[in-house]
Design a protein around this motif. Sequence first.
Motif, PDB file in Angstrom:
ATOM      1  N   ILE A  84      25.475  50.048 -32.139  1.00  0.00           N
ATOM      2  CA  ILE A  84      25.594  48.647 -32.551  1.00  0.00           C
ATOM      3  C   ILE A  84      26.732  48.014 -31.769  1.00  0.00           C
ATOM      4  CG2 ILE A  84      26.147  47.046 -34.427  1.00  0.00           C
ATOM      5  CD1 ILE A  84      25.170  49.132 -36.401  1.00  0.00           C
ATOM      6  N   THR A  85      26.488  46.829 -31.245  1.00  0.00           N
ATOM      7  CA  THR A  85      27.566  45.989 -30.710  1.00  0.00           C
ATOM      8  C   THR A  85      27.349  44.591 -31.274  1.00  0.00           C
ATOM      9  OG1 THR A  85      26.291  45.513 -28.704  1.00  0.00           O
ATOM     10  CG2 THR A  85      27.890  47.282 -28.560  1.00  0.00           C
ATOM     11  N   TRP A 111      30.040  54.450 -25.119  1.00  0.00           N
ATOM     12  CA  TRP A 111      29.918  54.771 -26.534  1.00  0.00           C
ATOM     13  C   TRP A 111      30.867  55.921 -26.830  1.00  0.00           C
ATOM     14  CZ3 TRP A 111      27.206  51.510 -29.505  1.00  0.00           C
ATOM     15  CH2 TRP A 111      26.299  50.675 -28.880  1.00  0.00           C
ATOM     16  N   LYS A 112      31.992  55.605 -27.425  1.00  0.00           N
ATOM     17  CA  LYS A 112      33.038  56.603 -27.639  1.00  0.00           C
ATOM     18  C   LYS A 112      32.920  57.310 -28.982  1.00  0.00           C
ATOM     19  CE  LYS A 112      36.149  54.004 -24.736  1.00  0.00           C
ATOM     20  NZ  LYS A 112      37.288  53.140 -24.661  1.00  0.00           N
ATOM     21  N   THR A 113      32.253  56.685 -29.953  1.00  0.00           N
ATOM     22  CA  THR A 113      32.263  57.245 -31.300  1.00  0.00           C
ATOM     23  C   THR A 113      30.887  57.652 -31.816  1.00  0.00           C
ATOM     24  OG1 THR A 113      32.066  55.055 -32.293  1.00  0.00           O
ATOM     25  CG2 THR A 113      34.313  55.922 -31.912  1.00  0.00           C
TER      26      THR A 113
END
Length: 150
Positions: A84-85, A111-113
């Motif tokens: 999601i952004t 996407w880090k998480t």
Amino acid sequence: MSSTDWENDQTLFASLTGGQTVIDWFGFCPRFHDASLERLEIANGNVLLAIHAFRMTDELDKHGRFICDRHAIVTLRMRGVSGITLYGSAGSIIFDLKIRRLPSDEAATNWKTCAAPVKGDIEVTFDTSMGLYGTIYTKELGFGLQPMPK
């Protein structure tokens, strides 16, 4: 986030649960221009968007404004959200909403998480005239339609 220089995948839209019902109600595959985002829920890996949409006809009322009919609340139910952004404020008037399957892992950067969207996920992108805009990636998407009085 991917570029939005693509058109809605009408075949995909029609094949999704409730998609053909939405197309039949409006008489075309909607892009939800000028629809208002009524509700956004994010919980347990799922997202629900509720949109107050309508069809703008080419007829004018006595004041010279376009007549809008076929009002409805259209819900987009997403299961297995993979990314999601979102940007902007909570209230939103949608400019354009597009749906497609990701043709590649193009969304997999930054996407880090989370594991990140992958080829075959469904991308729901909406731009705004004012307020909230963004992109949601999901494994499953279905539509609901609740006609409203004018």
